[in-house]
Design a protein around this motif. Structure first.
Motif, PDB file in Angstrom:
ATOM      1  N   ILE A  54      31.102  33.854  58.685  1.00  0.00           N
ATOM      2  CA  ILE A  54      30.917  33.839  56.877  1.00  0.00           C
ATOM      3  C   ILE A  54      30.657  35.658  56.785  1.00  0.00           C
ATOM      4  O   ILE A  54      30.920  35.969  55.740  1.00  0.00           O
ATOM      5  N   ALA A  55      30.158  36.406  57.587  1.00  0.00           N
ATOM      6  CA  ALA A  55      29.753  37.638  57.528  1.00  0.00           C
ATOM      7  C   ALA A  55      30.889  38.740  57.645  1.00  0.00           C
ATOM      8  O   ALA A  55      30.964  40.021  56.718  1.00  0.00           O
ATOM      9  N   ARG A  56      31.931  37.693  58.194  1.00  0.00           N
ATOM     10  CA  ARG A  56      33.601  38.547  58.228  1.00  0.00           C
ATOM     11  C   ARG A  56      34.339  38.448  56.398  1.00  0.00           C
ATOM     12  O   ARG A  56      35.055  39.660  56.511  1.00  0.00           O
ATOM     13  N   VAL A  57      33.694  37.724  56.607  1.00  0.00           N
ATOM     14  CA  VAL A  57      34.549  37.046  54.847  1.00  0.00           C
ATOM     15  C   VAL A  57      33.756  38.215  53.541  1.00  0.00           C
ATOM     16  O   VAL A  57      32.269  37.636  53.477  1.00  0.00           O
ATOM     17  N   THR A  58      34.778  39.032  53.082  1.00  0.00           N
ATOM     18  CA  THR A  58      33.670  39.493  51.910  1.00  0.00           C
ATOM     19  C   THR A  58      34.222  39.199  51.037  1.00  0.00           C
ATOM     20  O   THR A  58      33.911  39.717  49.846  1.00  0.00           O
ATOM     21  N   GLY A  59      34.913  38.227  50.423  1.00  0.00           N
ATOM     22  CA  GLY A  59      35.764  37.876  49.381  1.00  0.00           C
ATOM     23  C   GLY A  59      36.809  36.997  49.733  1.00  0.00           C
ATOM     24  O   GLY A  59      37.094  36.533  50.293  1.00  0.00           O
ATOM     25  N   MET A  60      36.926  35.839  47.720  1.00  0.00           N
ATOM     26  CA  MET A  60      37.841  34.442  48.155  1.00  0.00           C
ATOM     27  C   MET A  60      37.809  34.393  46.370  1.00  0.00           C
ATOM     28  O   MET A  60      36.323  34.681  45.970  1.00  0.00           O
ATOM     29  N   ALA A  61      38.602  34.379  46.634  1.00  0.00           N
ATOM     30  CA  ALA A  61      39.367  33.811  45.066  1.00  0.00           C
ATOM     31  C   ALA A  61      40.205  33.125  44.914  1.00  0.00           C
ATOM     32  O   ALA A  61      41.088  32.879  45.679  1.00  0.00           O
ATOM     33  N   ALA A  62      40.236  32.522  43.823  1.00  0.00           N
ATOM     34  CA  ALA A  62      41.164  31.224  43.283  1.00  0.00           C
ATOM     35  C   ALA A  62      41.030  31.740  42.245  1.00  0.00           C
ATOM     36  O   ALA A  62      41.184  31.701  41.339  1.00  0.00           O
ATOM     37  N   GLU A  63      43.243  31.305  42.095  1.00  0.00           N
ATOM     38  CA  GLU A  63      43.990  31.359  40.160  1.00  0.00           C
ATOM     39  C   GLU A  63      43.685  30.114  40.133  1.00  0.00           C
ATOM     40  O   GLU A  63      44.716  29.232  41.101  1.00  0.00           O
ATOM     41  N   VAL A  64      43.469  29.648  38.623  1.00  0.00           N
ATOM     42  CA  VAL A  64      43.317  28.596  38.464  1.00  0.00           C
ATOM     43  C   VAL A  64      44.883  28.129  37.651  1.00  0.00           C
ATOM     44  O   VAL A  64      45.601  29.148  37.322  1.00  0.00           O
ATOM     45  N   GLN A  65      44.918  27.050  38.236  1.00  0.00           N
ATOM     46  CA  GLN A  65      46.788  26.982  37.931  1.00  0.00           C
ATOM     47  C   GLN A  65      47.225  25.683  37.082  1.00  0.00           C
ATOM     48  O   GLN A  65      46.242  24.337  38.094  1.00  0.00           O
ATOM     49  N   LYS A  66      48.241  25.168  37.154  1.00  0.00           N
ATOM     50  CA  LYS A  66      47.983  23.676  36.769  1.00  0.00           C
ATOM     51  C   LYS A  66      48.779  23.387  37.754  1.00  0.00           C
ATOM     52  O   LYS A  66      49.231  23.934  38.592  1.00  0.00           O
ATOM     53  N   GLY A  67      48.552  21.560  37.965  1.00  0.00           N
ATOM     54  CA  GLY A  67      48.857  20.879  39.241  1.00  0.00           C
ATOM     55  C   GLY A  67      47.710  21.030  40.645  1.00  0.00           C
ATOM     56  O   GLY A  67      46.776  21.732  39.813  1.00  0.00           O
ATOM     57  N   SER A  68      48.344  20.708  41.163  1.00  0.00           N
ATOM     58  CA  SER A  68      47.337  19.818  42.469  1.00  0.00           C
ATOM     59  C   SER A  68      47.490  21.522  43.607  1.00  0.00           C
ATOM     60  O   SER A  68      46.177  21.755  44.077  1.00  0.00           O
TER      61      SER A  68
ATOM     62  N   TRP B 107      46.980  25.061  44.349  1.00  0.00           N
ATOM     63  CA  TRP B 107      46.541  26.712  43.435  1.00  0.00           C
ATOM     64  C   TRP B 107      46.223  27.871  44.680  1.00  0.00           C
ATOM     65  O   TRP B 107      46.179  28.048  46.387  1.00  0.00           O
ATOM     66  N   PRO B 108      46.369  29.097  44.500  1.00  0.00           N
ATOM     67  CA  PRO B 108      46.467  30.338  45.476  1.00  0.00           C
ATOM     68  C   PRO B 108      45.356  30.839  45.416  1.00  0.00           C
ATOM     69  O   PRO B 108      44.587  31.004  44.753  1.00  0.00           O
ATOM     70  N   LEU B 109      45.029  30.828  47.091  1.00  0.00           N
ATOM     71  CA  LEU B 109      43.473  30.770  47.211  1.00  0.00           C
ATOM     72  C   LEU B 109      43.622  32.339  47.977  1.00  0.00           C
ATOM     73  O   LEU B 109      44.381  32.369  49.145  1.00  0.00           O
ATOM     74  N   THR B 110      42.713  33.481  47.656  1.00  0.00           N
ATOM     75  CA  THR B 110      42.768  34.689  48.942  1.00  0.00           C
ATOM     76  C   THR B 110      41.562  34.911  49.333  1.00  0.00           C
ATOM     77  O   THR B 110      40.503  34.615  48.298  1.00  0.00           O
ATOM     78  N   ILE B 111      41.560  34.918  50.547  1.00  0.00           N
ATOM     79  CA  ILE B 111      40.408  35.347  51.526  1.00  0.00           C
ATOM     80  C   ILE B 111      40.287  37.235  52.026  1.00  0.00           C
ATOM     81  O   ILE B 111      41.300  36.990  52.905  1.00  0.00           O
ATOM     82  N   THR B 112      39.387  37.314  51.844  1.00  0.00           N
ATOM     83  CA  THR B 112      39.532  39.373  52.357  1.00  0.00           C
ATOM     84  C   THR B 112      38.513  39.032  53.549  1.00  0.00           C
ATOM     85  O   THR B 112      37.179  38.051  53.293  1.00  0.00           O
ATOM     86  N   LEU B 113      38.330  39.445  54.421  1.00  0.00           N
ATOM     87  CA  LEU B 113      37.762  39.939  55.599  1.00  0.00           C
ATOM     88  C   LEU B 113      37.223  41.282  55.601  1.00  0.00           C
ATOM     89  O   LEU B 113      38.065  41.903  54.985  1.00  0.00           O
TER      90      LEU B 113
END
Length: 152
Positions: free
Chosen positions: A101-115, A117-123
């Motif tokens: 988890i120390a290598r993961v510096t960011g995590m963000a999801a973009e709310v979308q209609k439907g099931s 969602w775009p998810l971005t994981i930054t290391l």
């Protein structure tokens, strides 16, 4: 094993080789051929999945994170775990590995209609991985922030 989205955390945590998870979601790699998911199982397994598998291999190597065309991302207190999966059938297969988890510096999801969602994981290497995630995606991002992680 067959697992519903809402049961991912409890079922994977209780598995014989399980890790106590705080959040988990099904995820998939998107490519230019992803539209073939709409053609049903044949389009998914003959066109979309091989293209996504190839991209997962190159993205995973670039970011030094285990990825598959379709997977489960599970967050424990010390790592982001990855299992190969088939979200269409609700199947969870082999544990592919984890990233501290120390290598993961960011995590963000973009709310979308439907099931999905775009998810971005930054290391920490400034590399990022973009996937589509299904299930409690906002819960995964909130759990990451609760562990002291930042938002992208």
């Amino acid at each position: 094993m067959h697992i519903k989205d809402k049961d991912l955390v409890t079922t994977l945590s209780a598995a014989p080789d399980g890790v106590p998870l705080v959040a988990a979601v099904f995820a998939r790699i998107t490519t230019a051929a992803s539209f073939t998911h709409w053609l049903g199982p044949l389009g998914n397994y003959l066109i979309a999945r091989p293209a996504a598998s190839s991209k997962a291999g190159s993205d995973g190597e670039r970011a030094d994170i285990p990825l598959d065309a379709a997977m489960v991302l599970g967050l424990s207190k010390d790592a982001l775990h990855v299992w190969s999966a088939d979200p269409m059938l609700g199947q969870v297969n082999d544990h592919l590995g984890s990233v501290e988890i120390a290598r993961v510096t960011g995590m963000a999801a973009e709310v979308q209609k439907g099931s999905w969602w775009p998810l971005t994981i930054t290391l920490d290497s400034a590399e990022s991985v973009e996937v589509q995630a299904r299930g409690d995606v906002s819960g995964l991002v909130a759990a990451f922030r609760g562990l002291g992680g930042a938002q992208v």
